[in-house]
Write an enzyme that holds these catalytic residues in place. Structure first.
Site, mmCIF file in Angstrom:
data_model
loop_
_atom_site.group_PDB
_atom_site.id
_atom_site.type_symbol
_atom_site.label_atom_id
_atom_site.label_comp_id
_atom_site.label_asym_id
_atom_site.label_seq_id
_atom_site.Cartn_x
_atom_site.Cartn_y
_atom_site.Cartn_z
ATOM 1 N N CYS A 175 0.695 -1.251 -0.026
ATOM 2 C CA CYS A 175 0.174 0.128 0.444
ATOM 3 C C CYS A 175 0.768 1.044 0.123
ATOM 4 C CB CYS A 175 -0.646 -0.067 1.497
ATOM 5 S SG CYS A 175 -2.655 1.139 0.782
ATOM 6 N N HIS A 194 -2.829 -5.351 1.909
ATOM 7 C CA HIS A 194 -2.282 -5.773 2.764
ATOM 8 C C HIS A 194 -2.435 -7.346 3.659
ATOM 9 C CE1 HIS A 194 -1.614 -1.678 4.475
ATOM 10 N NE2 HIS A 194 -2.602 -1.479 3.877
ATOM 11 N N GLU A 212 -0.511 -8.841 5.982
ATOM 12 C CA GLU A 212 0.114 -8.390 7.224
ATOM 13 C C GLU A 212 -1.215 -8.751 8.198
ATOM 14 O OE1 GLU A 212 0.165 -6.183 4.938
ATOM 15 O OE2 GLU A 212 -0.571 -4.285 6.006
HETATM 16 N N1 GLN Z 1 -3.249 6.401 0.272
HETATM 17 C C1 GLN Z 1 -1.971 6.079 1.547
HETATM 18 C C2 GLN Z 1 -1.070 7.083 1.117
HETATM 19 O O1 GLN Z 1 -1.215 7.603 -0.289
HETATM 20 C C3 GLN Z 1 -1.917 4.924 1.401
HETATM 21 C C4 GLN Z 1 -2.747 3.549 1.949
HETATM 22 C C5 GLN Z 1 -2.522 3.079 2.755
HETATM 23 O O2 GLN Z 1 -1.298 2.197 3.506
HETATM 24 N N2 GLN Z 1 -2.985 1.796 3.451
HETATM 25 O O3 GLN Z 1 -0.090 6.816 1.749
#
Ligand code: GLN
Length: 188
Positions: A78, A169, A171
């Protein structure tokens, strides 16, 4: 095996727990000197803008690029995937450029929706549980980038050499398939 987890912000503890479940001690990385002799490092989800500021302030941006050039494996989830991208849009921000993708941060539900889905992957015959939290979207990918999992026709996990990235995610689930895959990559 020496595996680090970037621990400046975000859900690094959940990654640490998954590694422990697999019998691997997580080395929490907060400064460049913590990265010595790592075979792999996980960049967790969280807030990529904040994480990027820390990386620059601590010289971790350079250390990560040097590590990647020396064969260290990197797994970004992410926000971590955003840090790895060659280009980040909506809004734009600087990034490491270690993965030949363009990522849009303006992903699922303008970064507000969170969602649990099940999807196919190239990692195992079983469907993977995928938790999306304000997930970014892979918009463009270079020729060396392989798609390992898709959801609703869009890539959600990709790999280029020893760099792995997911917009979900792993994890946050009880399924350690993705971490096991990463550990194999780091051990090669
Ligand atoms: N959209 C978030 C960002 O720009 C990331 C979201 C996440 O890691 N769950 O950092």
């Amino acid at each position: 095996m020496k595996i680090g987890v970037l621990a400046v912000q975000g859900d690094f503890e959940a990654h640490g727990k998954t590694l422990e479940r697999l019998g691997v001690h997580p080395w929490f990385v907060r400064r460049a000197s913590d990265m010595e002799s790592l075979q792999g490092i996980i960049l967790p989800g969280g807030e990529s803008t904040t994480q990027w500021k820390f990386l620059q302030a601590e010289g971790l941006d350079r250390a990560l690029c040097q590590g990647a050039a020396g064969g260290m494996a990197i797994f970004g989830t992410c926000a971590g995937a955003i840090l790895l991208a060659k280009e980040v849009r909506n809004p734009a921000q600087e990034s490491l450029g270690l993965l030949d993708v363009v990522l849009s941060r303006n992903g699922y539900g303008r970064q507000v929706d969170s969602d649990v889905r099940f999807g196919e992957s190239k990692l195992s015959a079983e469907a993977l549980e995928m938790v999306f939290i304000r997930a970014p979207i892979f918009e463009e990918m270079g020729p060396e980038v392989k798609v390992l999992a898709e959801n609703e026709g869009k890539p959600v996990m990709v790999q280029q050499g020893k760099v792995l990235a997911s917009t979900f995610h792993p994890e946050l689930t009880g399924d350690s398939t993705v971490h096991e895959y990463f550990l194999k990559l780091a051990g090669n």
